[in-house]
Scaffold this motif. Structure first.
Motif, mmCIF file in Angstrom:
data_model
loop_
_atom_site.group_PDB
_atom_site.id
_atom_site.type_symbol
_atom_site.label_atom_id
_atom_site.label_comp_id
_atom_site.label_asym_id
_atom_site.label_seq_id
_atom_site.Cartn_x
_atom_site.Cartn_y
_atom_site.Cartn_z
ATOM 1 N N ALA A 119 -20.548 -12.293 -11.792
ATOM 2 C CA ALA A 119 -19.913 -10.874 -11.620
ATOM 3 C C ALA A 119 -19.625 -10.522 -12.720
ATOM 4 O O ALA A 119 -19.492 -9.162 -13.027
ATOM 5 C CB ALA A 119 -18.909 -11.122 -10.636
ATOM 6 N N LEU A 120 -19.397 -11.206 -13.921
ATOM 7 C CA LEU A 120 -18.613 -10.737 -15.095
ATOM 8 C C LEU A 120 -19.776 -9.813 -15.664
ATOM 9 O O LEU A 120 -19.435 -9.013 -16.521
ATOM 10 C CB LEU A 120 -18.512 -11.926 -16.020
ATOM 11 C CG LEU A 120 -16.965 -12.741 -15.761
ATOM 12 C CD1 LEU A 120 -16.724 -13.713 -16.306
ATOM 13 C CD2 LEU A 120 -15.868 -11.778 -15.640
ATOM 14 N N SER A 121 -21.062 -10.247 -15.517
ATOM 15 C CA SER A 121 -22.008 -9.482 -16.262
ATOM 16 C C SER A 121 -23.010 -8.507 -15.084
ATOM 17 O O SER A 121 -23.900 -8.041 -15.476
ATOM 18 C CB SER A 121 -23.264 -10.502 -16.913
ATOM 19 O OG SER A 121 -23.459 -11.379 -15.823
ATOM 20 N N ASP A 122 -22.267 -8.244 -14.079
ATOM 21 C CA ASP A 122 -22.828 -7.286 -12.838
ATOM 22 C C ASP A 122 -23.084 -5.956 -13.602
ATOM 23 O O ASP A 122 -22.154 -5.424 -14.314
ATOM 24 C CB ASP A 122 -21.739 -7.263 -11.702
ATOM 25 C CG ASP A 122 -22.555 -6.477 -10.467
ATOM 26 O OD1 ASP A 122 -22.984 -7.573 -9.821
ATOM 27 O OD2 ASP A 122 -22.918 -5.485 -10.464
ATOM 28 N N GLU A 123 -24.079 -5.279 -13.171
ATOM 29 C CA GLU A 123 -24.607 -4.021 -13.818
ATOM 30 C C GLU A 123 -23.428 -3.032 -13.245
ATOM 31 O O GLU A 123 -23.375 -1.988 -13.992
ATOM 32 C CB GLU A 123 -25.741 -3.657 -13.125
ATOM 33 C CG GLU A 123 -25.755 -3.354 -11.588
ATOM 34 C CD GLU A 123 -27.207 -3.009 -11.025
ATOM 35 O OE1 GLU A 123 -27.293 -2.542 -9.883
ATOM 36 O OE2 GLU A 123 -28.279 -3.348 -11.706
ATOM 37 N N SER A 124 -22.773 -3.396 -12.332
ATOM 38 C CA SER A 124 -21.440 -2.421 -11.722
ATOM 39 C C SER A 124 -20.315 -2.739 -12.603
ATOM 40 O O SER A 124 -19.793 -3.767 -12.526
ATOM 41 C CB SER A 124 -21.266 -2.416 -10.381
ATOM 42 O OG SER A 124 -19.990 -1.797 -9.785
ATOM 43 N N PRO A 125 -19.673 -1.685 -13.244
ATOM 44 C CA PRO A 125 -18.463 -2.149 -14.122
ATOM 45 C C PRO A 125 -17.040 -2.504 -13.085
ATOM 46 O O PRO A 125 -16.205 -2.977 -13.618
ATOM 47 C CB PRO A 125 -18.176 -0.689 -14.734
ATOM 48 C CG PRO A 125 -18.932 0.481 -14.130
ATOM 49 C CD PRO A 125 -20.231 -0.576 -13.641
#
Length: 205
Positions: A119-125
């Motif tokens: 989740a740390l690199s998810d496209e959603s901030p």
């Protein structure tokens, strides 16, 4: 021998109606009753509510799932992995934060930790920032990830990780904060938060 009358289970549909009530105390009573009386039946319905458009509904569902503890870790991981909806993924991560807060003695499974790392690199901030906050709630088990985040380039993530590290009584946490503080390339805003975090650590000695 005295027998005690059996307590009737509350109606599950009525509990879900209460979950949508604006009073947070009524919501809390509803999801705690779900955990006590209808755990198998209520969890899938709570997971489904994470995809609702009504913010108050999915926020209540997040809190409800957080009351299930470790039992909810894998279902949330499965939903996070399969959902293309950023809001749903963010809700899964926020539910993890609730679980970590409600059950601080319970260790997160490897699958759950993988979800938070992903989740740390998810496209959603919103998802990625929520992951940092959740890792802060997880605490010492998340220390390696929090150290990595604190040394990263995302200023908002660095600030959140620094705050989380200030709450972890481990020499590695302080060493990381001092390393980031002494790095001349550290962003000024991040530096301020790191300084404040070190101050909190020192004030507790």
């Amino acid at each position: 021998m005295t027998s005690h009358p059996q307590v009737d289970r509350p109606d599950l549909d009525a509990l879900f109606a209460d979950l949508a009530h604006p009073n947070p105390n009524i919501q809390r009573e509803a999801y705690l009753a779900m955990v006590d009386y209808w755990p198998e039946q209520s969890m899938p319905r709570l997971l489904a509510l994470l995809g609702q458009s009504d913010v108050s509904v999915y926020r209540a569902a997040v809190k409800g799932l957080g009351a299930f503890g470790a039992k909810a870790l894998q279902p949330l991981a499965d939903l996070f992995t399969s959902s293309p909806d950023g809001t749903v993924r963010a809700c899964c991560v926020k539910a993890y934060a609730q679980i970590a807060s409600n059950f601080p003695e319970e260790e997160f499974s490897p699958e759950a930790m993988t979800v938070l790392e992903t989740a740390l690199s998810d496209e959603s901030p919103v998802v990625s920032q929520s992951a940092v906050m959740a890792l802060g709630q997880v605490g010492i088990q998340a220390l390696p990830l929090l150290i990595r985040i604190c040394k990263g380039d995302n200023i908002a993530h660095v600030q959140s990780a620094a705050m989380a590290l200030a709450e972890i009584a481990d020499p590695q946490a302080e060493a990381c904060l001092r390393e980031v503080l002494d790095d001349p390339s550290t962003d000024p805003l991040a530096r301020q938060m790191v300084e404040a975090s070190l101050g909190r650590l020192e004030s507790r000695r």
